[in-house]
Design a protein around this motif. Sequence first.
Motif, PDB file in Angstrom:
ATOM      1  N   THR A  86      -4.335  45.564  24.358  1.00 53.85           N
ATOM      2  CA  THR A  86      -5.625  45.130  24.906  1.00 53.85           C
ATOM      3  C   THR A  86      -5.469  44.384  26.222  1.00 53.85           C
ATOM      4  OG1 THR A  86      -5.549  43.126  23.550  1.00 53.85           O
ATOM      5  CG2 THR A  86      -6.741  45.017  22.653  1.00 53.85           C
ATOM      6  N   THR A  87      -4.301  43.789  26.465  1.00 57.68           N
ATOM      7  CA  THR A  87      -4.086  43.087  27.738  1.00 57.68           C
ATOM      8  C   THR A  87      -4.184  44.060  28.900  1.00 57.68           C
ATOM      9  OG1 THR A  87      -2.664  41.466  26.664  1.00 57.68           O
ATOM     10  CG2 THR A  87      -2.465  41.665  29.057  1.00 57.68           C
ATOM     11  N   ILE A  88      -3.499  45.171  28.804  1.00 51.88           N
ATOM     12  CA  ILE A  88      -3.538  46.193  29.860  1.00 51.88           C
ATOM     13  C   ILE A  88      -4.937  46.791  29.934  1.00 51.88           C
ATOM     14  CG2 ILE A  88      -2.594  48.388  30.671  1.00 51.88           C
ATOM     15  CD1 ILE A  88      -0.600  46.062  30.834  1.00 51.88           C
ATOM     16  N   ALA A  89      -5.527  47.065  28.770  1.00 44.69           N
ATOM     17  CA  ALA A  89      -6.872  47.641  28.737  1.00 44.69           C
ATOM     18  C   ALA A  89      -7.862  46.740  29.475  1.00 44.69           C
ATOM     19  CB  ALA A  89      -7.317  47.859  27.294  1.00 44.69           C
ATOM     20  N   ASN A  90      -7.796  45.443  29.211  1.00 46.23           N
ATOM     21  CA  ASN A  90      -8.703  44.500  29.876  1.00 46.23           C
ATOM     22  C   ASN A  90      -8.446  44.446  31.377  1.00 46.23           C
ATOM     23  OD1 ASN A  90      -9.985  43.827  27.478  1.00 46.23           O
ATOM     24  ND2 ASN A  90      -8.629  42.117  27.073  1.00 46.23           N
ATOM     25  N   LYS A  91      -7.175  44.516  31.770  1.00 37.37           N
ATOM     26  CA  LYS A  91      -6.853  44.504  33.192  1.00 37.37           C
ATOM     27  C   LYS A  91      -7.379  45.758  33.874  1.00 37.37           C
ATOM     28  CE  LYS A  91      -2.851  41.479  33.181  1.00 37.37           C
ATOM     29  NZ  LYS A  91      -1.458  41.306  33.599  1.00 37.37           N
ATOM     30  N   LEU A  92      -7.263  46.902  33.215  1.00 35.73           N
ATOM     31  CA  LEU A  92      -7.778  48.148  33.792  1.00 35.73           C
ATOM     32  C   LEU A  92      -9.285  48.047  34.020  1.00 35.73           C
ATOM     33  CD1 LEU A  92      -5.827  50.847  31.738  1.00 35.73           C
ATOM     34  CD2 LEU A  92      -5.526  50.265  34.166  1.00 35.73           C
ATOM     35  N   LYS A  93      -9.984  47.514  33.032  1.00 32.15           N
ATOM     36  CA  LYS A  93     -11.438  47.376  33.152  1.00 32.15           C
ATOM     37  C   LYS A  93     -11.805  46.391  34.264  1.00 32.15           C
ATOM     38  CE  LYS A  93     -13.920  47.352  29.447  1.00 32.15           C
ATOM     39  NZ  LYS A  93     -14.585  46.974  28.182  1.00 32.15           N
ATOM     40  N   ARG A  94     -11.093  45.259  34.302  1.00 35.48           N
ATOM     41  CA  ARG A  94     -11.377  44.236  35.311  1.00 35.48           C
ATOM     42  C   ARG A  94     -11.103  44.770  36.718  1.00 35.48           C
ATOM     43  NH1 ARG A  94      -8.965  39.067  33.379  1.00 35.48           N
ATOM     44  NH2 ARG A  94      -7.298  40.509  33.154  1.00 35.48           N
ATOM     45  N   LEU A  95      -9.984  45.458  36.889  1.00 34.20           N
ATOM     46  CA  LEU A  95      -9.663  46.026  38.199  1.00 34.20           C
ATOM     47  C   LEU A  95     -10.722  47.027  38.636  1.00 34.20           C
ATOM     48  CD1 LEU A  95      -5.818  46.537  37.860  1.00 34.20           C
ATOM     49  CD2 LEU A  95      -6.954  45.225  39.664  1.00 34.20           C
ATOM     50  N   ARG A  96     -11.121  47.888  37.715  1.00 35.16           N
ATOM     51  CA  ARG A  96     -12.124  48.909  38.050  1.00 35.16           C
ATOM     52  C   ARG A  96     -13.422  48.250  38.498  1.00 35.16           C
ATOM     53  NH1 ARG A  96     -16.255  50.698  35.306  1.00 35.16           N
ATOM     54  NH2 ARG A  96     -15.531  49.954  33.283  1.00 35.16           N
ATOM     55  N   ARG A 114     -10.874  55.540  26.783  1.00 31.78           N
ATOM     56  CA  ARG A 114      -9.990  55.136  25.679  1.00 31.78           C
ATOM     57  C   ARG A 114      -8.883  54.216  26.177  1.00 31.78           C
ATOM     58  NH1 ARG A 114     -11.115  60.406  24.159  1.00 31.78           N
ATOM     59  NH2 ARG A 114      -9.142  61.247  24.922  1.00 31.78           N
ATOM     60  N   MET A 115      -8.427  54.418  27.415  1.00 29.78           N
ATOM     61  CA  MET A 115      -7.424  53.507  27.990  1.00 29.78           C
ATOM     62  C   MET A 115      -8.009  52.109  28.130  1.00 29.78           C
ATOM     63  SD  MET A 115      -5.678  55.514  31.130  1.00 29.78           S
ATOM     64  CE  MET A 115      -5.288  57.239  31.045  1.00 29.78           C
ATOM     65  N   GLU A 116      -9.240  52.035  28.659  1.00 30.18           N
ATOM     66  CA  GLU A 116      -9.896  50.733  28.862  1.00 30.18           C
ATOM     67  C   GLU A 116     -10.242  50.055  27.545  1.00 30.18           C
ATOM     68  OE1 GLU A 116     -13.280  50.414  31.401  1.00 30.18           O
ATOM     69  OE2 GLU A 116     -12.101  50.823  33.198  1.00 30.18           O
ATOM     70  N   ASN A 117     -10.446  50.831  26.520  1.00 34.19           N
ATOM     71  CA  ASN A 117     -10.776  50.259  25.210  1.00 34.19           C
ATOM     72  C   ASN A 117      -9.531  49.907  24.404  1.00 34.19           C
ATOM     73  OD1 ASN A 117     -13.555  50.366  25.578  1.00 34.19           O
ATOM     74  ND2 ASN A 117     -13.668  52.472  24.851  1.00 34.19           N
ATOM     75  N   GLY A 118      -8.356  50.203  24.954  1.00 37.30           N
ATOM     76  CA  GLY A 118      -7.118  49.883  24.271  1.00 37.30           C
ATOM     77  C   GLY A 118      -6.803  50.824  23.120  1.00 37.30           C
ATOM     78  N   GLU A 119      -7.452  51.980  23.095  1.00 35.02           N
ATOM     79  CA  GLU A 119      -7.252  52.936  22.009  1.00 35.02           C
ATOM     80  C   GLU A 119      -6.021  53.808  22.228  1.00 35.02           C
ATOM     81  OE1 GLU A 119     -10.896  55.127  21.725  1.00 35.02           O
ATOM     82  OE2 GLU A 119     -12.084  53.298  21.530  1.00 35.02           O
TER      83      GLU A 119
END
Length: 122
Positions: free
Chosen positions: A3-13, A36-41
């Motif tokens: 979820t750390t990476i997922a949250n960073k992807l969403k924040r960057l976008r 699914r990447m942004e949701n950490g799935e």
Amino acid sequence: MNTTIANKLKRLRKQHGYSQEQVADHLHITQSTYGRMENGETNSWVSYIESICKLYNIEPKDLLQPDNVVINNIKDTKGAIFNNGTINFLSEKLVELYENRLKEKDALIDELKNRIKQDTNL
């Protein structure tokens, strides 16, 4: 999943003003796959790390850091550079709140001036 990476992807976008569809197009994947990447799935972002870093002009270490902050240089509309996208976002919110408070203050001052005028005219 991570979820750390997922949250960073969403924040960057969001910091860069992209839609999921736009990022997905850049990565040559579907929007649902990117979602699914942004949701950490899924951890499939690993396959696209170079493209992601190029899109956001960051180093892989910036994406992989375990902290809560993505290091990135972002220019605001006035050309100022912020070393941290999160600080940029928070600063904008604080400025917005401050400006609203100033408007409320000005309205209150005007109301009090009108009351004083009415009281002196009696």
